[in-house]
Design an enzyme around this catalytic site. Structure first.
Site, PDB file in Angstrom:
ATOM      1  N   TRP A 378       6.086   1.316 -15.040  1.00 44.34           N
ATOM      2  CA  TRP A 378       4.812   2.411 -14.501  1.00 44.34           C
ATOM      3  C   TRP A 378       5.437   3.341 -13.393  1.00 44.34           C
ATOM      4  O   TRP A 378       4.705   4.262 -13.174  1.00 44.34           O
ATOM      5  CB  TRP A 378       4.051   1.179 -13.373  1.00 44.34           C
ATOM      6  N   ASP A 379       6.571   3.252 -13.232  1.00 42.45           N
ATOM      7  CA  ASP A 379       7.315   4.347 -12.350  1.00 42.45           C
ATOM      8  C   ASP A 379       6.879   5.621 -12.906  1.00 42.45           C
ATOM      9  O   ASP A 379       6.946   6.613 -12.258  1.00 42.45           O
ATOM     10  CB  ASP A 379       8.826   4.175 -12.302  1.00 42.45           C
ATOM     11  N   GLU A 508       6.481  -7.316  -5.621  1.00 43.12           N
ATOM     12  CA  GLU A 508       7.089  -8.297  -6.424  1.00 43.12           C
ATOM     13  C   GLU A 508       7.514  -9.427  -5.529  1.00 43.12           C
ATOM     14  O   GLU A 508       8.079 -10.258  -6.088  1.00 43.12           O
ATOM     15  CB  GLU A 508       8.318  -7.856  -7.250  1.00 43.12           C
ATOM     16  N   LYS A 620       8.134  -6.783  -0.776  1.00 48.21           N
ATOM     17  CA  LYS A 620       9.463  -6.033  -1.043  1.00 48.21           C
ATOM     18  C   LYS A 620       9.216  -4.480  -1.146  1.00 48.21           C
ATOM     19  O   LYS A 620      10.190  -3.620  -0.992  1.00 48.21           O
ATOM     20  CB  LYS A 620       9.648  -6.579  -2.627  1.00 48.21           C
TER      21      LYS A 620
END
Lengths: 665, 665
Positions: A378-379, A508, A620
């Protein structure tokens, strides 16, 4: 803030248009190979030296990668479950085309031996070029200057060109230059860190044909499992003494051309400083972009033409391409040269890494290394595509065309995940099939569907390219909207609001949760934009609309359901704190004990079992805070501040996708 | 009820004390091999035939398993994370000691050829013996009766004994009987079903020594990776013609003794019906129970002594052992012979499978097959140990001693899982190290700690064996209590109640949830019983108490914390329905669409991705309902009824651990 945020001093001198390295630091070889990597989106090659680094253990990692060129193996799970992906995809380390070895008499040039008298390496961001200037004294005392220029061509995507000039200072011995293609290559295999390397075992790029003739040569390889073909060809041009002997050869893994010359009084010798120069032209062509039978011929054609056009012409074309990019894209930062250098370096690497052909995308590490197996995430839509939106909208469009190209596979994946309709894009992939083998931080990140939908929306809004909607966009929007309609449910226990359960958001460190707020907000946006585009298409392009809804069997009840679901979307909030909750249970978790977490225990994921992390209030990376940015207009300034203030202290920024978002907010 | 619950008719005639098979059904070979398996807790062997089944593809699965005798390999994860187990443990299929091959002239006896004239196989539950009577006509028309008796000795755990009587009817050709040990063995490797087999590749039981002399022989093997040694010895006794020739031999994988006899007029021939008989005594000894250097000598000693004592004496001893068991354990069911047969069959297999030495436990499939790699689970304490409590409390105690034996490994695992104190017992293991490679249905099932604690409580309550508490029980109770104290937290958002987050309860269709009610109830019981035992020990056995708390560095604040945590334990409830919630979010999930789930889609886990299952209101097995049974006194009859009524329609009973619990409730 659990970790220090002071900026580490740059190891490189600050030049606003270049990255310069003034000393050779073997202990930082891998890092500098990555920083000095070149690429053009079609292929990329690490900033290793032409002559290699030969020692007991090499500190470096040789690597050349072709975007979208991968090998597949059957995945072995210690404990498998239904719907786990069955084939891996690993971007391959392919034939190394950079090799130029230099022998002065019987001594081989190698920075791990002898003495380095002078060293300078420059990534020239304005010229799109990597330069190196080294003066070396061999163990026996021969002194020689080596000057190289390397570029991976932007306007000829299959081409790399290298020029090496050699100047002997204090000897008249014979010199040999060997330009080679090296097919003795494997990928890095790692077992301990999910973020680097792959499980690919042994040799999979199998050299099938070798060819050498005159001043050129070629290798043809075929992948062991999926059979993809690759041709790598080279041509060379040499400027030096007339008496130079030229020979060429092949062996099991290589093809090479050797130039031997020296040592007549009239040409060489102490004090004379006469240089020779070799130009090397290398091409990569694969069966994914060219008919399989033609790859060798095509690869040879490219290097023959490049040799004919000569090196300076290629260099000039490169400079023009890059200048045009800076013309459109440059961001100027006054008063902080290091920041200016940093942002240009990043932009240049984005340009180098991104696929521009609609068939490829952008790998996790670009084309500079093997991390995350070279997968696309998805980056792309969330972190890369927006950068190109206003300076290279054609690239943004091509990235979305890639998604359209894998839409059928995303539909198949949705069926496998028990959705009778819709498409579920893969969390990580090269060819469009899901490759994530750890679903809590993989397949569970359904938000990728909405990330793609939002990228379509932003692309259309930025460019006004409505034809894209007709040809590609609307279909992707409808199929992703369908996925949300099937994934979520109106839950009586939640006042019949529309809930999306058992998903993982961007963060995450909290996995498989109910009602991840980011996901629900993005899904709502996806649903509403799908309805809006359907309305526009029906009104403005009735024929295209009818054709599309017939093709995907879309009925009007579905559209009504999307509106209903979007309107009833459940968004977890804590009214007392005035914040959105990252997920239903965020406040039910115990706080992470940051005070007693030693600095060496970051990133947490390599020091704590997932269950330990998941049961604590610790992030995160940006999750709800990312929504504050992407859907900025939905939140007041106060809301942004409250949410930022709540989540920032709980976030470790263990992902590189985090600090940047918090910084913007 | 999603699935039919009508009882399938038994394929075997109903005999209250035996399982009888009157026809040979090759298509049900694997099932009958499992049903007719023999074992004694030390080792077990599948109900395969002495002569094997030789065809193009064998329908059977040869298997002999020694409890606790395993091989380890490095586990390869496609994507690893911190704290994932690094070594597998697989119960090995070892040397096959059953082999007796029969040749009439040049024809080998094999039920897949020729004609079966008569067939009857009987698992005699009262005698602890497997009998078979077959009359076979060879392809060339020779008719012969074969009568075998096999037993795996309960009072000599290393010993198996087989008797085979052969009666030729219509021929006077030479007959050969070959008794062998076959070391050409591997485990089943499966890739597709997490419930069966292992990932163990190729040959790992390496035959290192072979020996044959006179009427006996032996093989010694060593495991490829962990080096465990195994000796398997045999002796034979033969009753037949004086002129019989005896020879013995070894080859790479086997040792054998051959008896050849026939065909003089005075002894053999049509109408004479004179039988011969071979008795075979086989022993298994491993380096886990005997010093490595002595295993061969010990194995030979056992078979030599067995041969001297003769087969009928061994048969008698077996009958006495089993009779004593029935004396203590038999459950009589009047008016339903099939049920009577069923319960005795189950009880007999429990007796056959359970480790009785304090060093071994009970494997998932007992000693009858390779499912779940032969691992030990919570099934021991929750489903098996209670059965033995009142008929064989010594076995229950031995099972708990096994847990004490792995307590240090459980402490180490707790540290790995970031608990500074306490012990976390492995979800699945043989040697005490965690082997679960899918933590959502593995390590996350922390409830195993409380299951063990409850088993200790029940053992002590049933037997009054307080010495057990002093020697083993108290330490396990304190270390498991510590684990709960460290795992849970007082959560402000839940009114400072004690919450246990990110765990999986017994129901594996809902994974990594917050406040699994079963887990919290059981943890509460564990904490309270630990406090109670500490009080008793301090008062009644002050010396033992002081010694123990010094050894494990337990302080009085911890005891107070346990009480506080137990008192404040959060138990999710729905007051409107008057039920306990399986976990915090149970009512937030969408109902499973049972109406549109075709029967062939059960069990769900092999037809739906875990995420699909986890986001729905669907249970694989008894979870809260199991708590109703185990902690029966805590619930009123009405509560039991309401909870049963709520959960039963949502439960697929896809686990064999489910229906039995619902039935009892």
């Amino acid at each position: 803030m659990p970790k220090s945020s002071t900026r580490a001093p740059s190891p490189y001198p600050v030049d606003e248009w270049a990255i310069v390295e003034n000393t050779f630091q073997p202990e930082h070889t891998r890092r500098s190979e990555t920083i000095f990597a070149l690429g053009n989106g079609y292929f990329g090659t690490r900033g290793t030296f032409e002559e290699g680094l030969h020692g007991a253990t090499s500190p470096g990692l040789e690597g050349t990668y072709i975007n979208g060129f991968y090998e597949s193996e059957t995945i072995r799970y210690p404990e498998v479950a239904y719907g786990f992906p069955d084939k891996s995809q690993t971007m391959l380390n392919v034939i190394n085309g950079k090799v130029i070895r230099l022998f002065v008499s019987d001594e081989e040039f190698n920075l791990l031996t002898g003495t380095i008298l002078e060293y300078r390496r420059t990534l020239n961001l304005r010229a799109g070029r990597l330069d190196r200037n080294v003066t070396w004294r061999s163990p026996a005392g021969r002194e020689v200057n080596i000057n190289t220029t390397r570029l991976v061509s932007f306007d000829q995507p299959h081409l790399m060109a290298i020029s090496m000039t050699v100047t002997p200072f204090n000897f008249s011995d014979k010199i040999r230059l060997i330009a080679a293609l090296d097919g003795d290559v494997t990928n890095v295999t790692t077992a301990n860190d999910p973020r680097s390397g792959s499980n690919l075992q042994g040799r999979v790029v199998l050299i099938q044909d070798r060819f050498a003739e005159g001043t050129g040569g070629a290798l043809v390889s075929r992948n062991k499992h999926n059979g993809f073909g690759l041709a790598c060809a080279m041509e060379t041009r040499f400027y030096g003494p007339r008496q130079t002997e030229v020979s060429c050869a092949t062996d099991e893994f290589s093809a090479s051309v050797t130039y031997s010359f020296g040592s007549g009084e009239d040409q060489w010798g102490p004090g004379k400083e006469i240089s020779v120069q070799i130009e090397k032209f290398v091409s990569y062509v694969t069966s994914l972009d060219t008919p399989d039978a033609d790859i060798l011929a095509r690869a040879r054609e490219i290097v023959t033409a490049a040799k004919a056009s000569r090196f300076p012409a290629i260099e000039t074309a490169q400079r023009h391409y890059v200048a045009a990019f800076w013309e459109r894209a440059d961001v100027q930062i006054k008063g902080d040269p290091a920041l200016q250098q940093g942002i240009r370096f990043n932009m240049f690497h984005l340009l180098q890494s991104v696929g521009k052909d609609g068939r490829t995308n952008i790998s996790a590490k670009g084309l500079t290394g093997e991390g995350y197996e070279g997968h696309y995430f998805w980056d792309t839509e969330t972190y890369v595509l927006p950068f190109f939106l206003f300076n290279s909208p054609d690239i943004s469009r091509k990235l979305l065309e890639y998604r359209y190209g894998i839409l059928d596979r995303a539909r198949a994946r949705a069926r496998e995940m028990s959705h009778p309709r819709g498409a579920l894009f893969p969390w990580r992939t090269i060819n469009g099939d899901e490759c994530s083998t750890y679903y809590p931080a993989g397949t569970a990140q359904y938000h990728i569907d909405a990330d793609i939908a939002l990228a379509i929306k932003r692309y259309v809004e930025a460019t006004g390219d409505r034809q894209f909607l007709i040809d590609y966009g609307a279909e992707m929007l409808f199929e992703t909207a369908r996925l949300w309609a099937s994934l979520g449910s109106f839950i009586p226990h939640k006042g019949n609001q529309f809930c999306i359960n058992a998903v993982t958001g961007p963060d995450e460190y909290t996995a498989v949760v109910n009602n991840n707020c980011y996901t629900n907000l993005m899904a709502q946006t996806n649903l509403r934009y799908a309805v809006e585009v359907a309305g526009w298409l029906r009104t403005e392009q009735p024929q295209a609309y009818e054709k599309l809804i017939a093709a995907i069997d879309l009925n009007v009840d579905e559209l009504a359901f999307w509106t209903r679901a979007a309107d009833a979307m459940y968004l977890p909030r804590d009214e007392e704190r005035g914040i959105y909750l990252q997920d239903d249970a965020f406040l039910d978790r115990a706080p992470w004990d940051f005070a007693n977490t030693p600095p060496e225990n970051y990133p947490l994921l390599t020091h704590y079992h997932p269950l330990v992390i998941y049961r604590h209030q610790v992030c995160k990376q940006a999750d709800l805070v990312l929504a504050l940015l992407l859907l900025s207009q939905r939140f007041t300034r106060d809301e942004k501040r409250r949410n930022y203030d709540f989540y920032e202290p709980l976030t470790t920024h263990d992902s590189s996708l985090s600090m940047c978002i918090f910084s913007i907010i």
